[in-house]
Design an enzyme around this catalytic site. Structure first.
Site, PDB file in Angstrom:
ATOM      1  N   ALA A 126       0.848  -1.195   0.000  1.00 39.25           N
ATOM      2  CA  ALA A 126       0.000   0.000   0.000  1.00 39.25           C
ATOM      3  C   ALA A 126       0.881   1.240   0.000  1.00 39.25           C
ATOM      4  CB  ALA A 126      -0.880  -0.010   1.234  1.00 39.25           C
TER       5      ALA A 126
ATOM      6  N   GLY B 110       0.746  -5.072   1.175  1.00 41.57           N
ATOM      7  CA  GLY B 110      -0.403  -5.223   0.291  1.00 41.57           C
ATOM      8  C   GLY B 110      -0.019  -5.885  -1.024  1.00 41.57           C
TER       9      GLY B 110
ATOM     10  N   GLU C 180      -0.213  -9.397  -0.368  1.00 41.60           N
ATOM     11  CA  GLU C 180      -1.619  -9.772  -0.179  1.00 41.60           C
ATOM     12  C   GLU C 180      -2.327  -9.935  -1.529  1.00 41.60           C
ATOM     13  OE1 GLU C 180      -2.155  -6.557   2.727  1.00 41.60           O
ATOM     14  OE2 GLU C 180      -3.095  -8.043   4.023  1.00 41.60           O
TER      15      GLU C 180
ATOM     16  N   GLU D 258       4.075  -4.804   7.462  1.00 41.13           N
ATOM     17  CA  GLU D 258       3.181  -3.814   8.064  1.00 41.13           C
ATOM     18  C   GLU D 258       3.486  -3.572   9.529  1.00 41.13           C
ATOM     19  OE1 GLU D 258       2.349  -6.171   6.006  1.00 41.13           O
ATOM     20  OE2 GLU D 258       0.828  -5.499   4.586  1.00 41.13           O
TER      21      GLU D 258
END
Ligand SMILES: CC(C)(COP(=O)(O)OP(=O)(O)OC[C@H]1O[C@@H](n2cnc3c(N)ncnc32)[C@H](O)[C@@H]1OP(=O)(O)O)[C@@H](O)C(=O)NCCC(=O)NCCSC(=O)CC(=O)CCCCCCCCCCCCC(=O)O
Ligand SMILES: NC(=O)C1=CN([C@@H]2O[C@H](COP(=O)(O)OP(=O)(O)OC[C@H]3O[C@@H](n4cnc5c(N)ncnc54)[C@H](O)[C@@H]3O)[C@@H](O)[C@H]2O)C=CC1
Length: 725
Positions: free
Chosen positions: A60, A100, A103, A123
Site C-alpha cells: 500500500a 499489500g 496480499e 506492516e
C-alpha cells in the site's frame, strides 16, 4: 497506474507506480478495472499480474495512510475479487512483493517468483497489520508458525525460502513473466476451488493453544511496548479460531485500533525520516543533489580496539579490501584475533560463509604495523584512543603518507573535527565517521563535516554508509556532535536523580518501560565507566588537573555530580570489572543485579553532602531525562548542527535504542506538545537553577510561543533552514 494488455488467452495486468509500484487508489482502481475487463472478455482464459520495472509491489502507498480518504478498505475487496475470479490468476513476482503487494499475490491462484525476489508482510514495522486479509490467508497457505513469524516480525524472506514454505509454487532464474504466462496457459480449465486460500482450512498444529501461548509470550517480550506485534498475533490467532469471514472482520477491527494508535504514525514517520536524511545538505549550500562521491576501492582502519574491530568487520562484509593497522605487534595480534573471531561468526550467519567474505586472503584483509602500507588506500578510518594529541599526530602522519585524494576519517565520539583536520595538509578531505558500538551491528553512521570538509568528502562518507548497509546522517561539528551531545544532559539527569534519592535500577526501569532497549546505567556499565572518566579528566573536570578547592558538586558554576568519578576511583568500570552501577556475576559478566554496596555508598554520599533523600516517581525520571535530551535537540537545530528534527530522530532510533514506535525524541516532543515540554522544563529548571540542561532552549520557547506548529514546519521558524520531510 496498472496497464491492461491482452496477449493470446492470457490477459496481463501490470502494476505501474514508480519507483516501487505502491498500491495507490489509482493503482487499485486500475487493477480492479483490469480484472473486470478480463472477466468480461470471453477470449481471455487466464490472467497474469506483474509489476513494472522488475518489482511486483512494495504494498500500500504509505503516504496515503495520512491522506483524508485512506485507501484502507479498498485493498481487501480487490484481493477478494482476484481470488473469486473464475479464470485462473497467476502472480509473477519479481523484485519485491511486500505488504499489500504480497496480499495481492495471496489472492492469486498461483504464485511464481524470480529467484532473487523478496517477500514479506512488513506492516508490523509501520505499526500496522496486513489489513487486506493477509493475516487470514497466509496461515492457511504456509501454516500458523511460519505465518506468525513473518507477520509479527515483518521480515522479508528470499524466494528460495518462500518456495520451501509453500508461499510460492515455483521459482525461476530466467524470465519470470514468460514463465508465469506459460503457467497461466497450463492451468486454464483446472478447478480453482483448491487454489482459493480463503476456502482452505488452517493447517493444524499439535497442541495449538500451548503453541500460541508460548508464541504470544515471545511476541510480547520482543515488542517492548510496541502494539503492532501483539495485534498481528491476535489477528493470526483469529484465523485459528474462526471461519475466514469472521477472521477478516477481526483483522479489520484490529487494523483500525492500530491505525488510530499514534504508534503507526510514529513508525511511518520514522520510515520516511530514514529516507529523508539521505538528502543531506549543509548550511554552506553543499548537498546530495550536486555532490558526487569518489570510489573507495581500498580502505584502512587504524586501531583495532573495541571500535576498530567492528569497523574492519563491517568493511569486509561490504567487500571492501582493506589494511588494518595497530601501534605494535602485541596489539596487532590481539586485534587480528578479535577481528577473525567476529568475521568467523558473521560468516556462519551467511550463505556461502567464509568463502564469500574471503577474509583469509591478504589481498582483501591485511594486518600491519607499517603506516607505509597506507600509501595507496582511498579512505582511512582512524579509531585510536580518544585523545586529541594522538589523533593529531596520526592525521599529520596520514597527510604525509596517503595519496593526495585519500579521504581521512576519524571515529572520534566527541572531539573537534577542525582541530584534527588542522594537523593535515588537506582539511577538505577530513571528516568524522562516528560508528556506534558494536560497529558491525549498529546501523547508525554519524557523518560530521568540519569547516573545510568538501561536498565530495561528505558524499563519499554517505556512499560508504550505504555500502556498509548503515544509515548515514550528516551533521555539523560541535562537542559530542548530535547523538552524544543530546546524551550528556540525559545521563547527567540520571545521575542527579541518584544523588537526590533514586536508584540505578529505578531509573533504568522507567526508561526501559518507556521503550529504551537499555537504561542509562546499564548502558554506562556496558560501554565502560572509564571512557567518560578519561574524557572528564581531559576536560579538567576531575583528576589531578582539578584546581584545589573546587567544590565537590560544582564545576564552572554549574551543578556537577562526582558520583561516576568516585565509582571509577573504586575500580568500578562496569561490566568489564564485574561491578559498576550494578554488580555482575564476574568481570565481563552480563547479568546486572542491584548492588547493596552501591546503595549504601549512595546513602553515605547523600549524608556527606547533606542531601535529603526523597522518593522520585517514574514521571519525574522520564521528564527530567527525556526533556533535557530533547531540549538539547532544539539547541542543536537552532545552531544549524542538524538540518532537521528527522536527523535527530534517525540518530536516536538507530544509534541509541530509542523506541522506534515513539518516532524519535523530537517526534515524541511533538506528540507530547511543545508547550507541555516547555512548562515541565521551566518547572525543573526553577527547582535546579544551576543545571543549564534544564533551561529551555530559545528555539523551543519560540515554537511554543508561535502555537506549537507541526514538526515538519519547525525549521521554517529558523532563517535559512528547511526540513526535508
Ligand atoms: C520496497 C523497498 C524494499 C525498496 O527499498 P529501496 O530499494 O532501498 O528503496 P527505498 O529508498 O526504500 O524506496 C524508494 C522510494 O519508494 C518509497 N516507498 C517505498 N515503499 C513505499 C510504499 N509502500 N508506499 C509509498 N512509498 C514507498 C520510499 O519512500 C522511497 O521514496 P523517497 O522517500 O521519496 O526516497 C522499501 O522501500 C520498503 O521496504 N518499503 C516499504 C514496504 C512496506 O512496508 N510495505 C507495506 C506497506 S503497508 C501495506 O501494504 C498495508 C496493508 O496491509 C494494506 C492495508 C490496507 C488495507 C486496510 C483494510 C482494512 C480496513 C480497515 C478500515 C480502514 C478504514 C479507512 O481506510 O479509514
Ligand atoms: N568504545 C565505544 O563505544 C566508542 C568509541 N568511539 C571512539 O572510537 C575511538 C576508539 O575507541 P575504542 O575502540 O573504544 O578504543 P580502544 O581503546 O578499545 O582501542 C583503541 C586502539 O587504538 C590502538 N592505538 C593506539 N594508538 C595507536 C597508534 N598510534 N597507531 C595505531 N593504533 C593505535 C590501541 O592499541 C587500541 O587497540 C575513540 O576515538 C572513541 O572515542 C566511538 C564510538 C563508540
Amino acid at each position: 497506474m496498472a496497464q491492461y494488455a491482452r496477449g493470446s488467452a492470457v490477459a496481463v495486468i501490470r502494476l505501474r507506480n514508480p519507483p516501487v509500484n505502491a498500491l495507490s487508489r489509482a493503482v487499485l482502481q486500475a487493477l480492479e478495472d483490469g480484472l473486470k475487463k478480463a472477466d468480461a472478455d470471453p477470449s481471455v482464459k487466464a490472467v497474469m499480474i506483474c509489476g513494472e520495472n522488475g518489482k511486483f509491489s512494495a504494498g500500500a502507498d504509505i503516504r496515503g495512510f495520512s491522506a483524508p480518504k485512506r485507501l484502507g478498505g479498498a485493498l481487501g475487496p480487490v484481493v477478494s475479487l482476484i481470488e473469486s475470479s473464475e479464470k485462473p490468476v497467476v502472480a509473477a513476482i519479481e523484485g519485491v512483493a511486500l505488504g499489500g503487494g504480497l496480499e495481492v499475490a495471496l489472492g492469486c491462484h498461483y504464485r511464481i517468483a524470480h529467484v532473487k525476489a523478496r517477500m514479506g508482510l512488513p506492516e508490523v514495522t509501520l505499526g500496522l497489520l496486513p489489513g487486506a486479509e493477509g493475516t487470514q490467508r497466509l496461515p492457511r497457505l504456509i501454516g500458523v508458525p511460519a505465518a506468525l513469524d513473518m507477520i509479527t516480525t515483518g521480515k522479508h524472506i528470499p524466494a528460495t525460502e518462500a518456495l520451501k514454505l509453500g508461499l510460492v509454487d515455483e521459482i525461476v532464474e530466467e524470465n519470470t513473466i514468460e514463465a508465469a504466462i506459460r503457467l497461466a496457459n497450463k492451468v486454464i480449465g483446472q478447478p480453482l476451488g483448491p487454489r482459493r486460500l480463503s476456502l482452505k482450512p488452517v493447517p493444524k498444529v499439535p497442541n495449538m493453544e500451548a503453541f500460541l501461548d508460548e508464541a504470544l509470550a515471545k511476541v510480547k517480550r520482543q515488542a517492548r511496548g510496541c502494539l503492532a506485534p501483539e495485534l498481528c498475533f491476535q489477528a493470526v490467532r483469529a484465523a485459528t479460531q474462526s471461519p475466514f469471514a469472521d477472521g477478516v472482520r477481526r483483522e479489520r477491527e484490529l487494523f483500525q485500533v492500530l491505525l488510530s494508535s499514534g504508534q503507526a504514525q510514529a513508525l511511518q514517520y520514522a520510515f520516511f525520516a530514514e529516507r529523508a536524511v539521505r538528502r543531506w545538505a549543509t548550511p554552506g549550500g553543499a548537498s546530495w543533489s550536486s555532490a558526487a562521491p569518489q570510489p573507495v576501492r581500498r580502505a584502512a582502519v587504524i586501531g583495532l580496539g573495541t571500535m576498530g574491530r567492528g569497523i574492519v568487520t563491517s568493511l569486509v562484509k561490504a567487500n571492501i579490501p582493506l589494511v588494518a593497522l595497530e601501534q605494535d605487534l602485541e596489539n596487532l595480534n590481539k586485534g587480528r584475533k578479535a577481528v577473525m573471531f567476529l568475521l568467523e561468526r558473521e560468516a556462519m550467519k551467511m550463505e556461502g560463509g567464509a568463502q564469500v567474505l574471503d577474509f583469509h586472503n591478504p589481498a582483501r584483509l591485511q594486518f600491519t604495523v607499517d603506516f607505509d602500507l597506507l600509501r595507496d588506500v582511498d579512505l582511512v578510518i582512524e579509531a585510536v584512543f580518544e585523545n586529541m594529541a594522538l589523533k593529531k599526530e596520526i592525521f599529520h602522519k596520514l597527510s604525509k603518507i596517503c595519496k593526495p585524494g585519500a579521504l581521512l576519517c576519524t571515529n572520534t565520539s566527541a572531539l573537534n573535527i577542525d582541530e584534527i583536520a588542522s594537523a593535515t595538509n588537506r582539511p577538505q578531505q577530513v571528516i568524522g565517521t562516528h560508528f556506534f558500538s558494536p560497529a558491525h551491528v549498529m546501523r547508525l553512521l554519524e557523518i560530521i563535516y568540519g569547516r573545510h570538509t568538501s561536498p565530495t568528502a561528505i558524499a563519499t562518507a554517505m556512499q560508504l554508509a550505504t555500502a556498509l548497509k548503515k544509515v548515514g546522517v550528516v551533521v555539523g561539528n560541535c562537542f559530542g556532535f548530535v547523538g552524544n551531545r543530546m546524551m550528556f544532559p540525559y545521563v547527567q539527569q540520571a545521575v542527579f536523580l541518584l544523588e537526590e534519592g533514586s536508584r540505578p535500577d529505578a531509573v533504568d526501569q522507567a526508561l526501559e518501560d518507556f521503550g529504551f532497549k537499555i537504561g542509562p546505567f546499564r548502558m554506562s556499565d556496558l560501554a565502560g565507566l572509564d571512557v567518560g572518566w578519561r574524557s572528564r579528566k581531559d576536560q579538567g573536570l576531575t583528576g589531578p588537573s582539578l584546581p584545589a578547592g573546587t567544590p565537590a558538586r560544582q564545576r564552572r558554576g554549574q551543578r556537577y555530580s562526582p558520583l561516576p568519578d568516585l565509582l571509577c576511583e573504586h575500580g568500578r568500570f562496569g561490566q568489564k570489572t564485574g561491578k559498576g552501577w550494578y554488580l555482575y556475576e564476574k568481570a565481563g559478566g552480563r547479568t546486572a543485579t542491584p548492588d547493596p554496596w552501591l546503595l549504601n555508598f549512595l546513602s553515605q554520599y547523600r549524608d556527606t553532602h547533606g542531601i535529603q533523600t526523597r522518593f522520585i516517581d517514574q514521571e519525574e525520571i522520564l521528564e527530567r531525562c527525556l526533556f533535557s535530551l530533547i531540549n538539547e535537540g532544539f539547541a542543536i537545530l537552532a545552531e544549524g548542527i542538524a538540518s532537521g528534527p528527522e536527523h535527530l530522530d534517525v540518530i536516536y532510533i538507530n544509534g541509541y535504542g530509542w523506541p522506534k514506535h515513539r518516532g524519535g525524541p523530537m517526534f515524541y516532543a511533538s506528540t507530547v506538545g511543545l508547550p507541555r515540554v516547555l512548562a515541565k522544563l521551566q518547572k525543573y529548571s526553577e527547582a535546579h537553577p544551576d543545571v543549564p540542561g534544564l533551561q529551555p532552549s530559545a528555539f523551543l520557547k519560540k515554537l511554543a510561543a508561535v502555537g506549537n506548529p507541526p514538526l515538519k514546519e519547525w525549521m521554517s521558524y529558523l532563517s535559512q533552514q528547511s526540513s526535508k520531510l
